[in-house]
Design an enzyme around this catalytic site. Structure first.
Site, PDB file in Angstrom:
ATOM      1  N   ARG A   1      16.230  28.748  -8.963  1.00 30.44           N
ATOM      2  CA  ARG A   1      15.792  29.015  -7.913  1.00 30.44           C
ATOM      3  C   ARG A   1      15.445  30.207  -6.909  1.00 30.44           C
ATOM      4  NH1 ARG A   1      18.396  26.381  -1.776  1.00 30.44           N
ATOM      5  NH2 ARG A   1      17.072  27.364  -0.711  1.00 30.44           N
TER       6      ARG A   1
ATOM      7  N   ASN B   1      10.585  31.492  -5.091  1.00 23.66           N
ATOM      8  CA  ASN B   1       9.933  32.808  -4.718  1.00 23.66           C
ATOM      9  C   ASN B   1       8.553  33.734  -4.875  1.00 23.66           C
ATOM     10  OD1 ASN B   1      12.112  33.536  -2.482  1.00 23.66           O
ATOM     11  ND2 ASN B   1      13.573  33.969  -3.886  1.00 23.66           N
TER      12      ASN B   1
ATOM     13  N   ARG C   1      33.585  29.031  11.790  1.00 26.98           N
ATOM     14  CA  ARG C   1      32.872  28.986  10.166  1.00 26.98           C
ATOM     15  C   ARG C   1      31.941  28.169   9.564  1.00 26.98           C
ATOM     16  NH1 ARG C   1      38.273  30.641  10.224  1.00 26.98           N
ATOM     17  NH2 ARG C   1      38.624  33.071   9.923  1.00 26.98           N
TER      18      ARG C   1
ATOM     19  N   GLU D   1       2.465  27.768   1.436  1.00 20.59           N
ATOM     20  CA  GLU D   1       4.082  27.438   0.933  1.00 20.59           C
ATOM     21  C   GLU D   1       3.573  25.815  -0.111  1.00 20.59           C
ATOM     22  OE1 GLU D   1       6.637  29.427   0.365  1.00 20.59           O
ATOM     23  OE2 GLU D   1       7.083  29.995   2.505  1.00 20.59           O
TER      24      GLU D   1
ATOM     25  N   GLU E   1      21.290  29.760  -5.920  1.00 18.69           N
ATOM     26  CA  GLU E   1      20.103  30.127  -6.709  1.00 18.69           C
ATOM     27  C   GLU E   1      20.581  31.418  -7.398  1.00 18.69           C
ATOM     28  OE1 GLU E   1      16.748  31.908  -3.857  1.00 18.69           O
ATOM     29  OE2 GLU E   1      16.423  34.649  -5.002  1.00 18.69           O
TER      30      GLU E   1
ATOM     31  N   HIS F   1       7.308  36.519  -3.033  1.00 18.77           N
ATOM     32  CA  HIS F   1       7.426  36.772  -1.624  1.00 18.77           C
ATOM     33  C   HIS F   1       8.067  38.338  -1.896  1.00 18.77           C
ATOM     34  CE1 HIS F   1       7.839  31.884  -0.777  1.00 18.77           C
ATOM     35  NE2 HIS F   1       8.685  32.701   0.168  1.00 18.77           N
TER      36      HIS F   1
ATOM     37  N   LYS G   1      10.798  20.716  -4.481  1.00 14.93           N
ATOM     38  CA  LYS G   1      12.247  22.062  -3.414  1.00 14.93           C
ATOM     39  C   LYS G   1      13.508  21.140  -3.556  1.00 14.93           C
ATOM     40  CE  LYS G   1      13.385  25.157  -0.522  1.00 14.93           C
ATOM     41  NZ  LYS G   1      12.984  26.057   0.711  1.00 14.93           N
TER      42      LYS G   1
ATOM     43  N   HIS H   1       4.248  34.700   7.656  1.00 11.36           N
ATOM     44  CA  HIS H   1       4.020  34.756   6.089  1.00 11.36           C
ATOM     45  C   HIS H   1       3.948  34.607   4.759  1.00 11.36           C
ATOM     46  CE1 HIS H   1       7.951  34.761   3.935  1.00 11.36           C
ATOM     47  NE2 HIS H   1       8.164  32.993   3.751  1.00 11.36           N
TER      48      HIS H   1
ATOM     49  N   HIS I   1       6.874  39.730   1.124  1.00  9.84           N
ATOM     50  CA  HIS I   1       7.931  40.074   2.084  1.00  9.84           C
ATOM     51  C   HIS I   1       6.840  42.411   2.240  1.00  9.84           C
ATOM     52  CE1 HIS I   1      11.590  37.316   1.843  1.00  9.84           C
ATOM     53  NE2 HIS I   1      10.192  36.747   2.205  1.00  9.84           N
TER      54      HIS I   1
ATOM     55  N   LYS J   1      18.682  27.740   3.325  1.00  8.16           N
ATOM     56  CA  LYS J   1      18.669  29.265   3.075  1.00  8.16           C
ATOM     57  C   LYS J   1      18.764  28.999   4.539  1.00  8.16           C
ATOM     58  CE  LYS J   1      17.260  31.900  -0.830  1.00  8.16           C
ATOM     59  NZ  LYS J   1      16.166  31.326  -1.245  1.00  8.16           N
TER      60      LYS J   1
HETATM   61  P1  NAD Z   1       7.046  30.605  13.432  1.00 12.61           P
HETATM   62  O1  NAD Z   1       8.749  30.275  13.329  1.00 12.61           O
HETATM   63  O2  NAD Z   1       7.245  31.802  13.628  1.00 12.61           O
HETATM   64  O3  NAD Z   1       5.896  29.620  13.980  1.00 12.61           O
HETATM   65  C1  NAD Z   1       4.405  29.986  13.333  1.00 12.61           C
HETATM   66  C2  NAD Z   1       4.348  29.923  15.170  1.00 12.61           C
HETATM   67  O4  NAD Z   1       4.095  28.703  15.581  1.00 12.61           O
HETATM   68  C3  NAD Z   1       5.070  30.876  15.984  1.00 12.61           C
HETATM   69  O5  NAD Z   1       4.741  31.192  17.064  1.00 12.61           O
HETATM   70  C4  NAD Z   1       5.818  29.095  16.792  1.00 12.61           C
HETATM   71  O6  NAD Z   1       6.203  29.352  18.596  1.00 12.61           O
HETATM   72  C5  NAD Z   1       4.313  29.095  16.895  1.00 12.61           C
HETATM   73  N1  NAD Z   1       5.349  27.013  17.023  1.00 12.61           N
HETATM   74  C6  NAD Z   1       5.763  26.381  15.702  1.00 12.61           C
HETATM   75  N2  NAD Z   1       5.617  25.261  16.178  1.00 12.61           N
HETATM   76  C7  NAD Z   1       4.482  24.644  16.687  1.00 12.61           C
HETATM   77  C8  NAD Z   1       4.112  24.112  17.446  1.00 12.61           C
HETATM   78  N3  NAD Z   1       4.187  22.356  16.595  1.00 12.61           N
HETATM   79  N4  NAD Z   1       2.660  23.836  18.127  1.00 12.61           N
HETATM   80  C9  NAD Z   1       2.603  24.818  18.717  1.00 12.61           C
HETATM   81  N5  NAD Z   1       3.089  26.149  18.137  1.00 12.61           N
HETATM   82  C10 NAD Z   1       3.794  26.706  17.220  1.00 12.61           C
HETATM   83  O7  NAD Z   1       7.064  30.996  11.410  1.00 12.61           O
HETATM   84  P2  NAD Z   1       6.937  29.757  10.335  1.00 12.61           P
HETATM   85  O8  NAD Z   1       5.732  30.147   9.265  1.00 12.61           O
HETATM   86  O9  NAD Z   1       7.599  28.829  10.650  1.00 12.61           O
HETATM   87  O10 NAD Z   1       8.139  30.082   9.769  1.00 12.61           O
HETATM   88  C11 NAD Z   1       8.178  31.895   9.207  1.00 12.61           C
HETATM   89  C12 NAD Z   1       9.504  32.346   8.355  1.00 12.61           C
HETATM   90  O11 NAD Z   1      10.664  31.228   8.177  1.00 12.61           O
HETATM   91  C13 NAD Z   1      10.060  33.276   8.199  1.00 12.61           C
HETATM   92  O12 NAD Z   1      11.041  34.249   9.326  1.00 12.61           O
HETATM   93  C14 NAD Z   1      10.470  33.447   7.295  1.00 12.61           C
HETATM   94  O13 NAD Z   1      11.379  34.794   7.020  1.00 12.61           O
HETATM   95  C15 NAD Z   1      11.221  31.963   7.004  1.00 12.61           C
HETATM   96  N6  NAD Z   1      11.347  31.242   5.973  1.00 12.61           N
HETATM   97  C16 NAD Z   1      12.299  30.194   5.548  1.00 12.61           C
HETATM   98  C17 NAD Z   1      12.415  29.795   4.565  1.00 12.61           C
HETATM   99  C18 NAD Z   1      14.028  29.642   4.478  1.00 12.61           C
HETATM  100  O14 NAD Z   1      14.449  28.921   3.130  1.00 12.61           O
HETATM  101  N7  NAD Z   1      15.249  29.847   4.942  1.00 12.61           N
HETATM  102  C19 NAD Z   1      11.527  29.628   3.862  1.00 12.61           C
HETATM  103  C20 NAD Z   1      10.063  30.616   3.772  1.00 12.61           C
HETATM  104  C21 NAD Z   1      10.587  30.781   5.179  1.00 12.61           C
HETATM  105  N1  GLY Z   2      12.157  29.711   0.284  1.00 16.34           N
HETATM  106  C1  GLY Z   2      12.752  29.809  -1.075  1.00 16.34           C
HETATM  107  C2  GLY Z   2      13.784  29.117  -1.002  1.00 16.34           C
HETATM  108  O1  GLY Z   2      14.305  28.088   0.115  1.00 16.34           O
HETATM  109  O2  GLY Z   2      14.697  29.048  -2.168  1.00 16.34           O
END
Ligand code: NAD
Ligand code: GLY
Length: 368
Positions: free
Chosen positions: A244, A248, A124, A188, A240, A251, A230, A268, A255, A146
């Site tokens: 918050r 988005n 948990r 972003e 949210e 988004h 942020k 993304h 999405h 998140k």
């Molecule tokens: P990702 O995690 O897929 O990374 C992008 C690519 O870069 C991948 O191929 C990864 O292996 C590679 N990579 C990562 N670090 C590297 C490095 N230092 N050197 C070389 N390659 C590297 O994508 P992302 O853009 O980081 O994240 C997208 C994800 O984040 C989505 O799933 C999205 O929904 C999520 N997201 C979440 C939030 C949140 O608040 N939790 C906010 C925005 C996005």
């Molecule tokens: N990326 C949107 C949030 O963190 O709320």
């Protein structure tokens, strides 16, 4: 340029759950700093098969003396799945992880979201340290708590709010990040400015080239400014209930574009870039905003090398159907983040689907 000794620290203020976001070069090796936040004797590092060969060893050095193991995902959004959460939980079980164990997320947003959700589920909720290695993860996904995974029905439909105990954003890891991924992270950063900071937006317009070409001074300023923005929003509205949701911007469109493209056509951040522009055009159509602001946004996105058009073959009706699944919607009506002007985003409920469809059709026809 920042030295190893002086990372910037930005606090996310959530009373007893407050935590630091460190931004600097060499933080992966600064284990004295991040290890101090570990409470127990067990750690599971979650990473992927691209990032682990580059950086896991450096993190591992800092875990000396603990019982730890790693769980590696295959690379890609498709692996942010329930099945992998199950396997990561099995890895915690095999490790014998107790309630004071820690999950360390070493990677981009995919790893961070899945690792965070795993940490939220085990017994948990156990500790989490985010070590983001993409620009997008540094300025967005690692901060704010998140976490979640995708379903075939849509992105991020399952998840939990679970704040980390610390975020260590080692900008040295960006040296290996491909340019396209780096630019996706800039989306972003632009988003934060577009939602709530006109001064930062103007700064980005002036420093677009420097940021796009990875000038380190510009980069650190941009990361820190976005994280600070942020952190403020998260401190005021952690789960949210209101403000918050503004984060988005772009988004709901983004999405839908990502899902329609099966997570391969657009990254993304690229989906967010195109989505912000579609949101700006919709705002304009609804008489909320000035076309000059849409143009400034489009120009900035182009300057930093982000896409501003939907992928060829995009089906507007399919996108609208996907947008209906968005978590922000309430009983049968679209709820979107739109804007009045640069720096003034707004939550708008009951958006007419015909207006959304008109924007999507125009975009699919190609407006450029
Ligand atoms: P990702 O995690 O897929 O990374 C992008 C690519 O870069 C991948 O191929 C990864 O292996 C590679 N990579 C990562 N670090 C590297 C490095 N230092 N050197 C070389 N390659 C590297 O994508 P992302 O853009 O980081 O994240 C997208 C994800 O984040 C989505 O799933 C999205 O929904 C999520 N997201 C979440 C939030 C949140 O608040 N939790 C906010 C925005 C996005
Ligand atoms: N990326 C949107 C949030 O963190 O709320």
């Amino acid at each position: 340029m920042m030295s190893n000794a002086t990372p910037q620290t930005i606090d996310v203020s959530l009373d007893e759950r407050s935590y630091p976001v460190w931004i600097g070069r060499g933080l992966l090796d600064d284990s004295a700093r991040w290890r101090a936040t570990l409470r127990g004797r067990h750690a599971l590092v979650i990473s992927n098969r691209t990032v682990a060969p580059l950086y896991l060893e450096r993190v591992a050095r800092g875990l000396d003396g603990l019982r730890w193991s790693s769980f590696l995902l295959d690379d890609g959004e498709a692996h942010k799945s329930f099945a992998n959460v199950g396997l990561a939980l099995d890895a915690l079980a095999t490790l014998g992880a107790t309630r004071d164990a820690c999950v360390i997320a070493l990677g981009g947003g995919v790893v961070g979201d899945l690792a965070g959700f795993t940490a939220a589920c085990w017994m948990r909720g156990i500790d989490l340290i985010q070590m983001p290695t993409t620009l997008l993860a540094m300025v967005d996904s690692s901060v704010g708590g998140k976490t979640g995974v995708n379903l075939s029905a849509g992105k991020n439909l399952v998840g939990a709010f679970h704040q980390p105990r610390a975020v260590a954003a080692d900008i040295g890891t960006l040296d290996s990040l491909p340019d396209r991924e780096y630019r996706a992270g800039i989306a972003e950063i632009v988003k934060g400015a577009a939602i709530g900071d006109t001064t930062f937006f103007a700064w980005l317009e002036q420093h677009a080239k420097a940021l796009a070409t990875r000038d380190e001074t510009a980069l650190v300023h941009a990361i820190a400014t976005k994280v600070r923005y942020k952190a403020g929003v998260v401190a005021r509205d952690e789960t949210e209930q209101g403000e918050r949701a503004l984060l988005n911007l772009g988004h709901t469109f983004g999405h839908a574009l990502e899902t329609a493209g099966r997570y391969t056509a657009l990254l993304h951040g690229e989906g967010v870039a195109v989505g912000m522009l579609l949101a700006a055009r919709l705002s304009e159509r609804l008489g909320m905003s000035d076309p000059a602001d849409t143009l400034r946004l489009e120009q900035l996105l182009k300057e930093v090398g982000l896409p501003t058009t939907v992928p060829p073959g995009t089906d507007p009706e399919q996108l609208l159907a996907l947008m209906r699944l968005d978590k922000k919607n309430t009983a049968g009506t679209l709820r979107l983040i739109l804007w009045r002007s640069i720096g003034r985003a707004e939550i708008v409920s009951g958006v007419n689907e015909a207006d959304v469809l008109a924007i999507l059709r125009e975009a699919a026809k190609g407006r450029d």
